[in-house]
Design an enzyme around this catalytic site. Structure first.
Site, PDB file in Angstrom:
ATOM      1  N   GLU A  45      -5.857  -4.830  10.704  1.00  0.00           N
ATOM      2  CA  GLU A  45      -4.861  -3.776  10.873  1.00  0.00           C
ATOM      3  C   GLU A  45      -5.202  -2.933  12.102  1.00  0.00           C
ATOM      4  O   GLU A  45      -5.966  -1.945  11.983  1.00  0.00           O
ATOM      5  CB  GLU A  45      -4.858  -2.859   9.651  1.00  0.00           C
ATOM      6  CG  GLU A  45      -4.436  -3.521   8.370  1.00  0.00           C
ATOM      7  CD  GLU A  45      -3.762  -2.520   7.459  1.00  0.00           C
ATOM      8  OE1 GLU A  45      -2.603  -2.746   7.114  1.00  0.00           O
ATOM      9  OE2 GLU A  45      -4.367  -1.490   7.112  1.00  0.00           O
ATOM     10  N   SER A  65       3.034  -1.936  10.834  1.00  0.00           N
ATOM     11  CA  SER A  65       4.465  -1.894  11.173  1.00  0.00           C
ATOM     12  C   SER A  65       5.207  -3.191  10.834  1.00  0.00           C
ATOM     13  O   SER A  65       6.077  -3.643  11.581  1.00  0.00           O
ATOM     14  CB  SER A  65       4.654  -1.546  12.645  1.00  0.00           C
ATOM     15  OG  SER A  65       4.216  -0.212  12.886  1.00  0.00           O
ATOM     16  N   ASN A  93       0.868  -1.186   0.000  1.00  0.00           N
ATOM     17  CA  ASN A  93       0.000   0.000   0.000  1.00  0.00           C
ATOM     18  C   ASN A  93       0.906   1.237   0.000  1.00  0.00           C
ATOM     19  O   ASN A  93       1.430   1.621   1.042  1.00  0.00           O
ATOM     20  CB  ASN A  93      -0.904  -0.019   1.247  1.00  0.00           C
ATOM     21  CG  ASN A  93      -1.749   1.231   1.370  1.00  0.00           C
ATOM     22  OD1 ASN A  93      -1.899   1.984   0.397  1.00  0.00           O
ATOM     23  ND2 ASN A  93      -2.306   1.471   2.536  1.00  0.00           N
ATOM     24  N   TRP A  94       1.051   1.825  -1.175  1.00  0.00           N
ATOM     25  CA  TRP A  94       1.972   2.966  -1.306  1.00  0.00           C
ATOM     26  C   TRP A  94       1.365   4.270  -0.775  1.00  0.00           C
ATOM     27  O   TRP A  94       2.066   5.277  -0.693  1.00  0.00           O
ATOM     28  CB  TRP A  94       2.382   3.142  -2.760  1.00  0.00           C
ATOM     29  CG  TRP A  94       3.255   2.052  -3.290  1.00  0.00           C
ATOM     30  CD1 TRP A  94       3.802   1.011  -2.586  1.00  0.00           C
ATOM     31  CD2 TRP A  94       3.722   1.892  -4.641  1.00  0.00           C
ATOM     32  NE1 TRP A  94       4.558   0.214  -3.409  1.00  0.00           N
ATOM     33  CE2 TRP A  94       4.524   0.737  -4.683  1.00  0.00           C
ATOM     34  CE3 TRP A  94       3.524   2.611  -5.824  1.00  0.00           C
ATOM     35  CZ2 TRP A  94       5.144   0.286  -5.844  1.00  0.00           C
ATOM     36  CZ3 TRP A  94       4.130   2.165  -6.993  1.00  0.00           C
ATOM     37  CH2 TRP A  94       4.936   1.017  -7.001  1.00  0.00           C
ATOM     38  N   LYS A  95       0.074   4.250  -0.506  1.00  0.00           N
ATOM     39  CA  LYS A  95      -0.617   5.462  -0.028  1.00  0.00           C
ATOM     40  C   LYS A  95      -0.380   6.629  -1.002  1.00  0.00           C
ATOM     41  O   LYS A  95      -0.366   6.414  -2.200  1.00  0.00           O
ATOM     42  CB  LYS A  95      -0.182   5.794   1.399  1.00  0.00           C
ATOM     43  CG  LYS A  95      -0.232   4.574   2.330  1.00  0.00           C
ATOM     44  CD  LYS A  95      -0.042   4.913   3.762  1.00  0.00           C
ATOM     45  CE  LYS A  95       0.040   3.629   4.569  1.00  0.00           C
ATOM     46  NZ  LYS A  95      -0.032   3.824   5.994  1.00  0.00           N
ATOM     47  N   HIS A  99      -9.564   1.318   4.460  1.00  0.00           N
ATOM     48  CA  HIS A  99      -8.321   1.527   5.221  1.00  0.00           C
ATOM     49  C   HIS A  99      -8.599   2.526   6.353  1.00  0.00           C
ATOM     50  O   HIS A  99      -9.362   3.485   6.162  1.00  0.00           O
ATOM     51  CB  HIS A  99      -7.224   2.052   4.287  1.00  0.00           C
ATOM     52  CG  HIS A  99      -5.878   2.017   4.940  1.00  0.00           C
ATOM     53  ND1 HIS A  99      -5.470   2.992   5.816  1.00  0.00           N
ATOM     54  CD2 HIS A  99      -4.868   1.119   4.863  1.00  0.00           C
ATOM     55  CE1 HIS A  99      -4.248   2.687   6.257  1.00  0.00           C
ATOM     56  NE2 HIS A  99      -3.867   1.554   5.679  1.00  0.00           N
ATOM     57  N   GLY A 132       2.612  -1.000   4.535  1.00  0.00           N
ATOM     58  CA  GLY A 132       2.587   0.416   4.182  1.00  0.00           C
ATOM     59  C   GLY A 132       3.996   0.946   3.995  1.00  0.00           C
ATOM     60  O   GLY A 132       4.625   0.765   2.950  1.00  0.00           O
ATOM     61  N   GLY A 133       4.512   1.602   5.031  1.00  0.00           N
ATOM     62  CA  GLY A 133       5.806   2.280   4.955  1.00  0.00           C
ATOM     63  C   GLY A 133       6.925   1.468   4.317  1.00  0.00           C
ATOM     64  O   GLY A 133       7.641   1.966   3.430  1.00  0.00           O
ATOM     65  N   GLY A 136       1.955   2.391  10.976  1.00  0.00           N
ATOM     66  CA  GLY A 136       2.927   3.484  10.845  1.00  0.00           C
ATOM     67  C   GLY A 136       3.562   3.932  12.152  1.00  0.00           C
ATOM     68  O   GLY A 136       4.181   4.993  12.212  1.00  0.00           O
ATOM     69  N   GLU A 144      -7.019   4.926   7.454  1.00  0.00           N
ATOM     70  CA  GLU A 144      -6.729   6.342   7.132  1.00  0.00           C
ATOM     71  C   GLU A 144      -7.910   6.979   6.400  1.00  0.00           C
ATOM     72  O   GLU A 144      -8.206   8.158   6.604  1.00  0.00           O
ATOM     73  CB  GLU A 144      -5.439   6.432   6.307  1.00  0.00           C
ATOM     74  CG  GLU A 144      -4.212   6.178   7.179  1.00  0.00           C
ATOM     75  CD  GLU A 144      -3.006   5.637   6.435  1.00  0.00           C
ATOM     76  OE1 GLU A 144      -3.022   5.600   5.191  1.00  0.00           O
ATOM     77  OE2 GLU A 144      -2.053   5.242   7.123  1.00  0.00           O
TER      78      GLU A 144
HETATM   79  C1  PEP Z   1      -0.992   0.329   6.231  1.00  0.00           C
HETATM   80  O1  PEP Z   1      -1.059   1.519   5.979  1.00  0.00           O
HETATM   81  O2  PEP Z   1      -1.871  -0.435   5.821  1.00  0.00           O
HETATM   82  C2  PEP Z   1       0.118  -0.152   7.031  1.00  0.00           C
HETATM   83  C3  PEP Z   1       0.064  -1.362   7.498  1.00  0.00           C
HETATM   84  O3  PEP Z   1       1.130   0.740   7.246  1.00  0.00           O
HETATM   85  P1  PEP Z   1       2.541   0.428   7.934  1.00  0.00           P
HETATM   86  O4  PEP Z   1       3.047  -0.868   7.332  1.00  0.00           O
HETATM   87  O5  PEP Z   1       3.398   1.587   7.612  1.00  0.00           O
HETATM   88  O6  PEP Z   1       2.284   0.266   9.400  1.00  0.00           O
END
Ligand code: PEP
Length: 241
Positions: A160, A203, A8-10, A86, A224-225, A166, A88
């Site tokens: 999640e 994370s 997930n590049w956001k 998601h 994500g990150g 994050g 966010e």
């Molecule tokens: C996400 O945004 O779905 C996510 C899991 O982010 P991160 O891996 O950065 O915690």
């Protein structure tokens, strides 16, 4: 079974050239790349082994809905998956479980597999496992009301926890597996979905990915990150092989 690793590049990267470079670097079997909408076509042109996913999908196919993107459009672009609900989007854009359910239905109608995201905030986690289970089951139960029975085929559910996204504070594997298993069981047993895959997200890194991927009931990861750093993401993918 090959575990599914969703990137997930956001709202990243900022330019198409960089999106294409990243896609080429991490293109591997079992990977789903979810770039921002404007980069979908360019990334699709470069992905040979992995598949394309979108970060959202709207519930209508056409009409007066400024700014929205339909499942039909995404399907035509080659997207096989769409992330839906998601945290966010729930937090910044006010997405409700009803909206999330309608989006899942639209994805399924247009032959896109939804990656339905659920997870609790820290305040709920502090109340203990029973409260977390209640919270997440309710998110699922409300969303699936909007998914007609005849569309209940393949779905991916991503557990999640919001406090893990994050933050660098991942959920303990034991707890993550318990939740992923509970979500999948709810969708299969109670809601009669035919084919459910359960992911964990929050994370995930090259260091901790293997512990999740070794867990029997975790079918993959939503990243994500770390998905923006090619070398780190490749370590995550390698941990599932
Ligand atoms: C996400 O945004 O779905 C996510 C899991 O982010 P991160 O891996 O950065 O915690």
């Amino acid at each position: 079974m090959l575990k599914l690793i969703v990137a997930n590049w956001k709202l990243n990267p900022t330019v198409e050239k960089e999106a294409v470079r990243l896609a080429r670097a991490v293109d591997t079997k079992g990977v789903v790349l979810c770039p921002p909408f404007p980069f979908l076509a360019a990334v699709k042109g470069r992905v040979k082994k992995g598949v394309l996913g979108a970060q959202d999908v709207f519930w209508e196919g056409s009409g007066a809905y400024t700014g929205e993107v339909s499942g039909e459009m995404l399907h035509e672009l080659g997207a096989k998956y769409a992330i839906v609900g998601h945290s966010e989007r729930r937090m910044h854009l006010g997405e409700t479980d009803e909206m999330v359910g309608k989006k899942c239905a639209a994805a399924l109608r247009t032959r896109i597999t939804p990656i339905l995201c659920v997870g609790e905030p820290l305040a709920v986690r502090r109340k203990g496992t029973a409260a977390v289970l209640r919270y997440v089951r309710r998110q699922l139960a409300v969303a699936v009301r909007y998914i007609p029975k005849n569309l209940r085929r393949s779905i991916v559910v991503a557990y999640e926890p919001i406090w893990a996204i994050g933050t660098g504070i991942p959920c303990h594997v034991f707890e993550a597996e318990r939740m992923v298993k509970a979500c999948a069981a709810f969708l299969v047993i109670k809601e009669k979905f035919r084919n459910v895959h359960g992911l964990y997200g929050g994370s995930v890194s090259g260091q901790n990915a293997k512990s999740y991927l070794d867990a029997e009931y975790i079918d993959g990861l939503l990243v994500g990150g770390a998905s923006l750093r090619a070398e780190e993401f490749k370590k995550i993918v390698a941990a599932g092989r």
